[in-house]
Write a protein that holds these residues in place. Structure first.
Motif, PDB file in Angstrom:
ATOM      1  N   THR A  47       0.867  -1.185   0.000  1.00  0.00           N
ATOM      2  CA  THR A  47       0.000   0.000   0.000  1.00  0.00           C
ATOM      3  C   THR A  47       0.901   1.231   0.000  1.00  0.00           C
ATOM      4  OG1 THR A  47      -0.115   0.392   2.398  1.00  0.00           O
ATOM      5  CG2 THR A  47      -1.669  -1.244   1.481  1.00  0.00           C
ATOM      6  N   PRO A  48       0.359   2.388  -0.336  1.00  0.00           N
ATOM      7  CA  PRO A  48       1.189   3.599  -0.306  1.00  0.00           C
ATOM      8  C   PRO A  48       1.767   3.911   1.083  1.00  0.00           C
ATOM      9  CG  PRO A  48      -0.812   4.002  -1.548  1.00  0.00           C
ATOM     10  CD  PRO A  48      -0.968   2.647  -0.917  1.00  0.00           C
ATOM     11  N   LEU A  49       1.130   3.420   2.135  1.00  0.00           N
ATOM     12  CA  LEU A  49       1.623   3.673   3.490  1.00  0.00           C
ATOM     13  C   LEU A  49       2.549   2.576   4.009  1.00  0.00           C
ATOM     14  CD1 LEU A  49      -1.698   4.969   5.093  1.00  0.00           C
ATOM     15  CD2 LEU A  49       0.213   6.322   4.186  1.00  0.00           C
ATOM     16  N   SER A  50       2.732   1.533   3.222  1.00  0.00           N
ATOM     17  CA  SER A  50       3.554   0.385   3.635  1.00  0.00           C
ATOM     18  C   SER A  50       5.033   0.662   3.464  1.00  0.00           C
ATOM     19  CB  SER A  50       3.226  -0.834   2.771  1.00  0.00           C
ATOM     20  OG  SER A  50       1.895  -1.224   2.918  1.00  0.00           O
ATOM     21  N   ARG A  51       5.837  -0.118   4.186  1.00  0.00           N
ATOM     22  CA  ARG A  51       7.278  -0.114   3.945  1.00  0.00           C
ATOM     23  C   ARG A  51       7.511  -0.821   2.606  1.00  0.00           C
ATOM     24  NH1 ARG A  51       6.762  -3.461   8.549  1.00  0.00           N
ATOM     25  NH2 ARG A  51       7.896  -1.974   9.795  1.00  0.00           N
ATOM     26  N   THR A  52       8.710  -0.691   2.089  1.00  0.00           N
ATOM     27  CA  THR A  52       9.053  -1.408   0.858  1.00  0.00           C
ATOM     28  C   THR A  52       9.801  -2.680   1.222  1.00  0.00           C
ATOM     29  OG1 THR A  52      11.090  -0.140   0.590  1.00  0.00           O
ATOM     30  CG2 THR A  52       9.138   0.660  -0.585  1.00  0.00           C
ATOM     31  N   TYR A  53       9.625  -3.691   0.385  1.00  0.00           N
ATOM     32  CA  TYR A  53      10.228  -5.001   0.591  1.00  0.00           C
ATOM     33  C   TYR A  53      11.015  -5.378  -0.653  1.00  0.00           C
ATOM     34  CZ  TYR A  53       6.705  -5.425   4.281  1.00  0.00           C
ATOM     35  OH  TYR A  53       5.929  -5.228   5.386  1.00  0.00           O
ATOM     36  N   ASN A  54      12.195  -5.935  -0.453  1.00  0.00           N
ATOM     37  CA  ASN A  54      12.984  -6.480  -1.551  1.00  0.00           C
ATOM     38  C   ASN A  54      12.750  -7.984  -1.588  1.00  0.00           C
ATOM     39  OD1 ASN A  54      14.492  -4.095  -2.489  1.00  0.00           O
ATOM     40  ND2 ASN A  54      15.242  -4.114  -0.396  1.00  0.00           N
ATOM     41  N   LEU A  55      12.272  -8.460  -2.729  1.00  0.00           N
ATOM     42  CA  LEU A  55      11.902  -9.859  -2.894  1.00  0.00           C
ATOM     43  C   LEU A  55      12.705 -10.509  -4.006  1.00  0.00           C
ATOM     44  CD1 LEU A  55       8.110  -9.079  -2.836  1.00  0.00           C
ATOM     45  CD2 LEU A  55       9.300 -10.292  -1.031  1.00  0.00           C
ATOM     46  N   ARG A  56      12.847 -11.816  -3.905  1.00  0.00           N
ATOM     47  CA  ARG A  56      13.474 -12.589  -4.975  1.00  0.00           C
ATOM     48  C   ARG A  56      12.601 -13.801  -5.290  1.00  0.00           C
ATOM     49  NH1 ARG A  56      19.403 -13.726  -4.356  1.00  0.00           N
ATOM     50  NH2 ARG A  56      19.471 -11.747  -5.450  1.00  0.00           N
ATOM     51  N   LEU A  57      12.178 -13.878  -6.545  1.00  0.00           N
ATOM     52  CA  LEU A  57      11.489 -15.055  -7.044  1.00  0.00           C
ATOM     53  C   LEU A  57      12.545 -15.933  -7.696  1.00  0.00           C
ATOM     54  CD1 LEU A  57       8.216 -15.173  -9.046  1.00  0.00           C
ATOM     55  CD2 LEU A  57      10.188 -16.391  -9.843  1.00  0.00           C
ATOM     56  N   SER A  58      12.527 -17.202  -7.371  1.00  0.00           N
ATOM     57  CA  SER A  58      13.480 -18.158  -7.918  1.00  0.00           C
ATOM     58  C   SER A  58      12.695 -19.329  -8.491  1.00  0.00           C
ATOM     59  CB  SER A  58      14.417 -18.619  -6.797  1.00  0.00           C
ATOM     60  OG  SER A  58      15.333 -19.557  -7.276  1.00  0.00           O
ATOM     61  N   TYR A  59      12.989 -19.691  -9.743  1.00  0.00           N
ATOM     62  CA  TYR A  59      12.214 -20.749 -10.390  1.00  0.00           C
ATOM     63  C   TYR A  59      13.094 -21.610 -11.282  1.00  0.00           C
ATOM     64  CZ  TYR A  59       8.670 -22.921 -13.399  1.00  0.00           C
ATOM     65  OH  TYR A  59       7.896 -23.814 -14.094  1.00  0.00           O
ATOM     66  N   ASN A  60      13.140 -22.886 -10.964  1.00  0.00           N
ATOM     67  CA  ASN A  60      13.771 -23.898 -11.802  1.00  0.00           C
ATOM     68  C   ASN A  60      12.668 -24.652 -12.525  1.00  0.00           C
ATOM     69  OD1 ASN A  60      16.702 -24.023 -11.372  1.00  0.00           O
ATOM     70  ND2 ASN A  60      16.152 -24.423  -9.250  1.00  0.00           N
ATOM     71  N   ARG A  61      12.838 -24.883 -13.775  1.00  0.00           N
ATOM     72  CA  ARG A  61      11.836 -25.636 -14.533  1.00  0.00           C
ATOM     73  C   ARG A  61      11.617 -27.002 -13.876  1.00  0.00           C
ATOM     74  NH1 ARG A  61      12.120 -27.489 -20.755  1.00  0.00           N
ATOM     75  NH2 ARG A  61      10.006 -28.287 -20.848  1.00  0.00           N
ATOM     76  N   GLY A  62      10.351 -27.371 -13.721  1.00  0.00           N
ATOM     77  CA  GLY A  62      10.004 -28.645 -13.118  1.00  0.00           C
ATOM     78  C   GLY A  62       9.872 -28.589 -11.602  1.00  0.00           C
ATOM     79  N   GLU A  63      10.125 -27.426 -11.007  1.00  0.00           N
ATOM     80  CA  GLU A  63      10.003 -27.258  -9.566  1.00  0.00           C
ATOM     81  C   GLU A  63       9.006 -26.145  -9.262  1.00  0.00           C
ATOM     82  OE1 GLU A  63      13.832 -26.608  -7.820  1.00  0.00           O
ATOM     83  OE2 GLU A  63      14.699 -28.378  -8.777  1.00  0.00           O
ATOM     84  N   SER A  64       8.635 -26.022  -8.018  1.00  0.00           N
ATOM     85  CA  SER A  64       7.739 -24.942  -7.606  1.00  0.00           C
ATOM     86  C   SER A  64       8.522 -23.637  -7.493  1.00  0.00           C
ATOM     87  CB  SER A  64       7.117 -25.254  -6.248  1.00  0.00           C
ATOM     88  OG  SER A  64       6.270 -26.361  -6.324  1.00  0.00           O
ATOM     89  N   PRO A  65       7.913 -22.529  -7.909  1.00  0.00           N
ATOM     90  CA  PRO A  65       8.581 -21.240  -7.723  1.00  0.00           C
ATOM     91  C   PRO A  65       8.658 -20.895  -6.240  1.00  0.00           C
ATOM     92  CG  PRO A  65       6.375 -20.928  -8.602  1.00  0.00           C
ATOM     93  CD  PRO A  65       6.615 -22.398  -8.553  1.00  0.00           C
ATOM     94  N   GLN A  66       9.703 -20.175  -5.873  1.00  0.00           N
ATOM     95  CA  GLN A  66       9.904 -19.785  -4.476  1.00  0.00           C
ATOM     96  C   GLN A  66      10.123 -18.286  -4.417  1.00  0.00           C
ATOM     97  OE1 GLN A  66      13.108 -22.195  -2.931  1.00  0.00           O
ATOM     98  NE2 GLN A  66      12.258 -24.033  -3.855  1.00  0.00           N
ATOM     99  N   VAL A  67       9.533 -17.651  -3.409  1.00  0.00           N
ATOM    100  CA  VAL A  67       9.717 -16.213  -3.217  1.00  0.00           C
ATOM    101  C   VAL A  67      10.288 -15.984  -1.827  1.00  0.00           C
ATOM    102  CG1 VAL A  67       8.619 -13.944  -3.115  1.00  0.00           C
ATOM    103  CG2 VAL A  67       7.826 -15.634  -4.783  1.00  0.00           C
TER     104      VAL A  67
END
Length: 160
Positions: A47-67
């Motif tokens: 939201t505009p009032l929220s802090r900011t977060y640095n995220l990383r999505l990681s995805y290998n083919r054939g596996e579940s994506p991870q954040v």
């Protein structure tokens, strides 16, 4: 003779997923594809009032994506409370529990940019609401909760 037709699932290859992530045009985001691993580093603010977060999505083919939440440290923000709900592990950086894999809520035919990325921002919104209310409003089921409910449904009988 009639034949039964089955819908064929067309998996999105990693290059297509990469293009979808680039199309988001997130400021300060970086998408990479190297050696069969797709990563997407992005900044989210629920939201505009929220802090900011640095995220990383990681995805290998054939596996579940991870954040993962790279910063800020979720455990430090939630210090003094019970364990943060809907996480896999509680050591920094934490991995978000965004969907139930066995329920097939996400599949390789789905765009990460249209599913997992917005789900991660939604998770952050519910995390901030949880910080304010101590109640998780994001719904869902975490595997830990499932195990507890099975025990409650099938209590061991005492021998006389």
């Amino acid at each position: 003779m009639s034949s039964i037709g089955y819908a064929r699932i067309h998996r999105l290859d990693l290059g297509c997923q990469l293009l979808h992530l680039h199309a988001l045009n997130f400021p300060d985001s970086v998408a990479r594809l190297r050696d069969g691993l797709l990563t997407f580093d992005y900044v989210a603010q629920p939201t505009p009032l929220s802090r900011t977060y640095n995220l990383r999505l990681s995805y290998n083919r054939g596996e579940s994506p991870q954040v993962y939440v790279l910063s800020p440290n979720i455990a430090e923000i939630a210090a003094g409370r019970e364990l943060v709900p809907h996480l896999y592990g509680h050591k920094h950086p934490v991995k978000l529990c965004l969907y139930l894999p066995r329920a097939r809520e996400w599949g390789p035919e789905m765009s990460l940019a249209r599913t997992v990325v917005p789900w991660s921002v939604d998770w952050l919104f519910h995390f901030e609401a949880w910080l304010a209310t101590d109640e998780w409003s994001g719904g869902g089921e975490h595997p830990r909760e499932k195990k507890q409910s099975r025990k409650q449904q099938n209590p061991k009988k005492k021998k006389l």
